[in-house]
Design an enzyme around this catalytic site. Structure first.
Site, PDB file in Angstrom:
ATOM      1  N   GLY A 122      14.759  75.577  26.897  1.00 48.00           N
ATOM      2  CA  GLY A 122      15.292  77.042  27.289  1.00 48.00           C
ATOM      3  C   GLY A 122      14.471  77.703  28.303  1.00 48.00           C
ATOM      4  O   GLY A 122      13.907  76.726  29.290  1.00 48.00           O
ATOM      5  N   ASP A 123      14.294  78.879  28.274  1.00 40.63           N
ATOM      6  CA  ASP A 123      13.902  79.622  29.325  1.00 40.63           C
ATOM      7  C   ASP A 123      12.433  79.138  29.941  1.00 40.63           C
ATOM      8  O   ASP A 123      12.047  78.853  30.937  1.00 40.63           O
ATOM      9  CB  ASP A 123      13.664  81.061  28.809  1.00 40.63           C
ATOM     10  N   GLY A 124      11.511  79.012  28.670  1.00 40.34           N
ATOM     11  CA  GLY A 124      10.039  78.424  29.106  1.00 40.34           C
ATOM     12  C   GLY A 124      10.124  77.132  29.895  1.00 40.34           C
ATOM     13  O   GLY A 124       9.384  76.999  30.739  1.00 40.34           O
ATOM     14  N   ASP A 163      19.374  79.382  20.607  1.00 46.04           N
ATOM     15  CA  ASP A 163      19.539  80.617  20.521  1.00 46.04           C
ATOM     16  C   ASP A 163      20.688  81.057  21.504  1.00 46.04           C
ATOM     17  O   ASP A 163      20.847  82.372  21.692  1.00 46.04           O
ATOM     18  CB  ASP A 163      18.230  81.199  21.174  1.00 46.04           C
ATOM     19  N   ARG A 165      27.236  82.522  -0.857  1.00 50.33           N
ATOM     20  CA  ARG A 165      28.217  83.548  -1.338  1.00 50.33           C
ATOM     21  C   ARG A 165      28.528  82.909  -2.676  1.00 50.33           C
ATOM     22  O   ARG A 165      28.975  83.971  -3.359  1.00 50.33           O
ATOM     23  CB  ARG A 165      29.562  83.443  -0.415  1.00 50.33           C
ATOM     24  N   ARG A 211      15.499  84.187  18.083  1.00 47.63           N
ATOM     25  CA  ARG A 211      14.448  84.702  18.920  1.00 47.63           C
ATOM     26  C   ARG A 211      14.578  86.161  19.101  1.00 47.63           C
ATOM     27  O   ARG A 211      14.808  86.920  18.051  1.00 47.63           O
ATOM     28  CB  ARG A 211      13.761  83.880  20.198  1.00 47.63           C
ATOM     29  N   ALA A 269      22.919  60.801  27.979  1.00 52.21           N
ATOM     30  CA  ALA A 269      23.935  60.992  29.281  1.00 52.21           C
ATOM     31  C   ALA A 269      23.259  61.102  30.564  1.00 52.21           C
ATOM     32  O   ALA A 269      23.389  60.286  31.334  1.00 52.21           O
ATOM     33  CB  ALA A 269      24.690  62.417  29.298  1.00 52.21           C
ATOM     34  N   HIS A 279      30.082  91.864  -4.250  1.00 51.05           N
ATOM     35  CA  HIS A 279      28.898  91.133  -3.606  1.00 51.05           C
ATOM     36  C   HIS A 279      29.302  91.191  -2.248  1.00 51.05           C
ATOM     37  O   HIS A 279      30.152  91.507  -1.689  1.00 51.05           O
ATOM     38  CB  HIS A 279      29.184  89.590  -3.892  1.00 51.05           C
ATOM     39  N   ASP A 299      20.562  81.990  24.473  1.00 53.99           N
ATOM     40  CA  ASP A 299      20.118  83.208  25.388  1.00 53.99           C
ATOM     41  C   ASP A 299      19.556  82.853  26.733  1.00 53.99           C
ATOM     42  O   ASP A 299      18.694  83.610  27.251  1.00 53.99           O
ATOM     43  CB  ASP A 299      18.886  83.752  24.444  1.00 53.99           C
ATOM     44  N   GLY A 311      32.195  86.470   7.445  1.00 55.55           N
ATOM     45  CA  GLY A 311      32.746  87.489   7.071  1.00 55.55           C
ATOM     46  C   GLY A 311      31.825  88.646   6.557  1.00 55.55           C
ATOM     47  O   GLY A 311      31.903  89.205   5.385  1.00 55.55           O
ATOM     48  N   GLY A 347      11.387  74.707  21.543  1.00 55.15           N
ATOM     49  CA  GLY A 347      12.191  74.417  20.217  1.00 55.15           C
ATOM     50  C   GLY A 347      13.163  73.308  20.329  1.00 55.15           C
ATOM     51  O   GLY A 347      13.993  73.356  21.271  1.00 55.15           O
ATOM     52  N   GLN A 386      18.244  75.634  10.433  1.00 49.86           N
ATOM     53  CA  GLN A 386      18.914  75.764  11.393  1.00 49.86           C
ATOM     54  C   GLN A 386      19.023  74.826  12.771  1.00 49.86           C
ATOM     55  O   GLN A 386      19.854  74.809  13.316  1.00 49.86           O
ATOM     56  CB  GLN A 386      19.144  77.112  11.872  1.00 49.86           C
ATOM     57  N   THR A 412      18.907  75.120  23.568  1.00 52.34           N
ATOM     58  CA  THR A 412      18.484  75.945  22.452  1.00 52.34           C
ATOM     59  C   THR A 412      19.443  76.486  21.688  1.00 52.34           C
ATOM     60  O   THR A 412      20.770  76.871  22.107  1.00 52.34           O
ATOM     61  CB  THR A 412      17.706  77.375  23.290  1.00 52.34           C
ATOM     62  N   ARG A 457       5.398  73.059  22.916  1.00 53.55           N
ATOM     63  CA  ARG A 457       5.267  74.141  23.668  1.00 53.55           C
ATOM     64  C   ARG A 457       3.820  74.125  24.397  1.00 53.55           C
ATOM     65  O   ARG A 457       2.917  74.147  23.728  1.00 53.55           O
ATOM     66  CB  ARG A 457       5.581  75.565  22.904  1.00 53.55           C
ATOM     67  N   CYS A 458       3.727  73.896  25.589  1.00 54.46           N
ATOM     68  CA  CYS A 458       2.654  73.411  26.216  1.00 54.46           C
ATOM     69  C   CYS A 458       1.939  74.544  27.095  1.00 54.46           C
ATOM     70  O   CYS A 458       2.191  75.089  28.060  1.00 54.46           O
ATOM     71  CB  CYS A 458       2.993  72.189  27.148  1.00 54.46           C
TER      72      CYS A 458
HETATM   73  O1  F6P Z   1      14.035  79.081  20.526  1.00 50.95           O
HETATM   74  C1  F6P Z   1      14.299  78.348  19.219  1.00 50.95           C
HETATM   75  C2  F6P Z   1      13.826  78.815  18.112  1.00 50.95           C
HETATM   76  O2  F6P Z   1      14.306  78.028  17.179  1.00 50.95           O
HETATM   77  C3  F6P Z   1      14.146  80.265  17.967  1.00 50.95           C
HETATM   78  O3  F6P Z   1      15.353  80.782  17.453  1.00 50.95           O
HETATM   79  C4  F6P Z   1      12.800  80.875  16.758  1.00 50.95           C
HETATM   80  O4  F6P Z   1      12.306  81.969  17.132  1.00 50.95           O
HETATM   81  C5  F6P Z   1      11.939  79.903  17.516  1.00 50.95           C
HETATM   82  O5  F6P Z   1      12.327  78.619  18.136  1.00 50.95           O
HETATM   83  C6  F6P Z   1      10.841  79.275  16.406  1.00 50.95           C
HETATM   84  O6  F6P Z   1       9.763  78.332  16.775  1.00 50.95           O
HETATM   85  P1  F6P Z   1       8.964  77.453  16.079  1.00 50.95           P
HETATM   86  O7  F6P Z   1       9.682  76.215  15.726  1.00 50.95           O
HETATM   87  O8  F6P Z   1       7.904  77.166  17.313  1.00 50.95           O
HETATM   88  O9  F6P Z   1       8.751  78.175  15.028  1.00 50.95           O
END
Ligand code: F6P
Length: 326
Positions: free
Chosen positions: A107-109, A132, A159, A176, A27, A221, A134, A190, A16, A258, A130, A77-78
């Site tokens: 990220g992790d992958g 996330d 809001r 994720r 850089a 609310h 994470d 908040g 992602g 996001q 990423t 994502r390969c």
């Molecule tokens: O890992 C980043 C992320 O945006 C996650 O927060 C989300 O679950 C995922 O990628 C969404 O992936 P895609 O863009 O493949 O739908």
């Protein structure tokens, strides 16, 4: 034995996208060029490596990238990179192209792909990017600050209308399987309740009672933040809240918005430091690392050890939030 001089490196972005990836690419290119090293930009992550899809990058070709969201190298994502054959093809292409080191931003992958290549003899350095946040070995991943701020801006706007209609807004944020983004967004807006995968909420006590108490105190609310990885779907949360409080409730899924936008100064600066650190690691002869931030310092760590670490939620912040929303 004399270390082999690094003459040509390659850089790719994978998984992602996240705001600040471009700043990291910039850089990498600038530090490499400053050290007389050639750079190839691999298109579409590992699939570009497998299919020999690349372009030459020079110091001037990354002008204007610092402030751009997304990734100019494209990303993917390969699935092929998960196979032994795909990994071998990618490693063979690196050798064929004379790539002395590969920098993998993601990220992790992405890091698992980098480790596979490092085991096949291609020096690889990972840069964590990423939204996330994470990745266990680092307290920060590029893009998290921008995504947090984007989500906060969106919830601030929600809001206004929730207040006007005296409604409850149940907002789903990405992340994720992790609740870092949700917790930080919830804290900054908040929220009346923050639901994250790391904690199973006592729904009655943690959500419904808080809203009831709020109403007694003339709060008409409420915002509830739900991490996408939470055990109940956001719609289920909203249905239950509406049924038990009798308040008009609306669901908003922030989704891919996001991940977009110009990176914040924090993301630009950290991406710049991490990109520079990754090239420096290759120049120092390192062959399998992840760049990380620990206690505010950018450093490199062994990739195998880094991938074994487990990341937990910021429990101190979670506890503060319990108090804030009580
Ligand atoms: O890992 C980043 C992320 O945006 C996650 O927060 C989300 O679950 C995922 O990628 C969404 O992936 P895609 O863009 O493949 O739908």
């Amino acid at each position: 034995m004399m270390e082999k001089r690094i003459q040509r490196i390659a850089v790719l972005t994978s998984g992602g996208d996240s705001p600040g990836m471009n700043a990291a690419v910039r850089a990498v290119v600038r530090t490499a060029c400053a050290n007389g090293v050639e750079v190839l930009g691999i298109n579409r992550g590992y699939s570009g490596l497998i299919n020999n899809d690349f372009r030459k990058l020079e110091a001037r070709s990354v002008d204007g990238l610092l402030q751009c969201g997304g990734t100019v190298l494209y990303t993917a994502r390969c699935a092929e990179m998960l196979t032994k054959e795909g990994q071998q093809r990618a490693a063979d292409n690196c050798k064929y192209l004379g790539i002395d080191g590969l920098i993998c931003i993601g990220g992790d992958g992405t890091f698992r792909g980098a480790l596979a290549l490092a085991r096949l003899g291609v020096p690889c350095i990972g840069i964590p990017a990423t939204i996330d946040n994470d990745i266990a070995c680092t307290e920060y991943t590029i893009g998290f600050d921008t995504a947090t701020n984007t989500a906060v801006q969106c919830v601030d706007m929600l809001r206004d209308t929730m207040r006007s209609h005296e409604r409850i807004s149940v907002v789903e944020v990405m992340g994720r399987h992790a609740g870092h983004l949700a917790l930080n967004v919830g804290c900054a807006v908040g929220a009346a309740a923050i639901l994250v995968p790391e904690h199973e909420a006592h729904f009655q006590e943690d959500v419904i009672e808080k809203i009831r108490e709020g109403r007694i105190n003339r709060r008409h609310h409420h915002i509830i933040i739900v991490a996408e990885g939470y055990s109940m779907s956001t719609q289920e949360v909203a249905d239950r809240v509406e049924a038990e409080t009798g308040m008009d409730t609306r669901v908003t899924i922030l989704g891919h918005i996001q991940r977009g936008g110009s990176p914040t100064a924090r993301d630009r600066i950290i991406a710049t430091r991490m990109g520079d650190c990754a090239v420096t690691a290759l120049l120092q002869g390192k062959e399998k690392c992840i760049v990380a931030m620990q206690k505010g310092i950018v450093l490199d760590l062994d990739i195998e050890q880094a991938l074994e670490m487990k990341k937990s939620l910021d429990e101190a912040l979670y506890q503060v939030e319990q108090t804030m929303s009580s």
